[in-house]
Design a protein around this motif. Sequence first.
Motif, PDB file in Angstrom:
ATOM      1  N   ILE A  65       3.222   0.815  -8.729  1.00 34.17           N
ATOM      2  CA  ILE A  65       3.735   1.925  -7.928  1.00 34.17           C
ATOM      3  C   ILE A  65       3.678   3.167  -8.802  1.00 34.17           C
ATOM      4  N   CYS A 120       4.559   7.431  -9.004  1.00 31.39           N
ATOM      5  CA  CYS A 120       5.326   8.539  -8.443  1.00 31.39           C
ATOM      6  C   CYS A 120       4.361   9.548  -7.822  1.00 31.39           C
ATOM      7  N   ASP A 152      14.269   2.322  -6.598  1.00 28.96           N
ATOM      8  CA  ASP A 152      13.480   2.326  -5.353  1.00 28.96           C
ATOM      9  C   ASP A 152      13.701   3.566  -4.484  1.00 28.96           C
ATOM     10  N   SER A 177      11.942   5.259  -2.455  1.00 25.03           N
ATOM     11  CA  SER A 177      10.738   5.235  -1.626  1.00 25.03           C
ATOM     12  C   SER A 177      11.125   5.515  -0.189  1.00 25.03           C
ATOM     13  N   HIS A 216       6.854   7.840  -2.872  1.00 26.65           N
ATOM     14  CA  HIS A 216       7.520   7.130  -3.959  1.00 26.65           C
ATOM     15  C   HIS A 216       7.858   8.148  -5.036  1.00 26.65           C
TER      16      HIS A 216
END
Length: 61
Positions: free
Chosen positions: A3, A5, A20, A22, A41
């Motif tokens: 993941i 940013c 998290d 998100s 995210h």
Amino acid sequence: MTIVCNKCGKEFDVWDIQEDFSFVKTLGYGTKYDGDKLNLHLCCNCMEEIIEECKVSPVID
């Protein structure tokens, strides 16, 4: 799964994954992204920056 940013491009570390920050949302009409899906995210640092930039705090104590 990696993941990243969306704001700064940093790969999430264990703390970012744990927190998290998100958001998945279909964007409504009236924006230039009408009907598009937002998949955002944010790492911990970027989430803190966004909160601090707000004129009205989104934080509820």
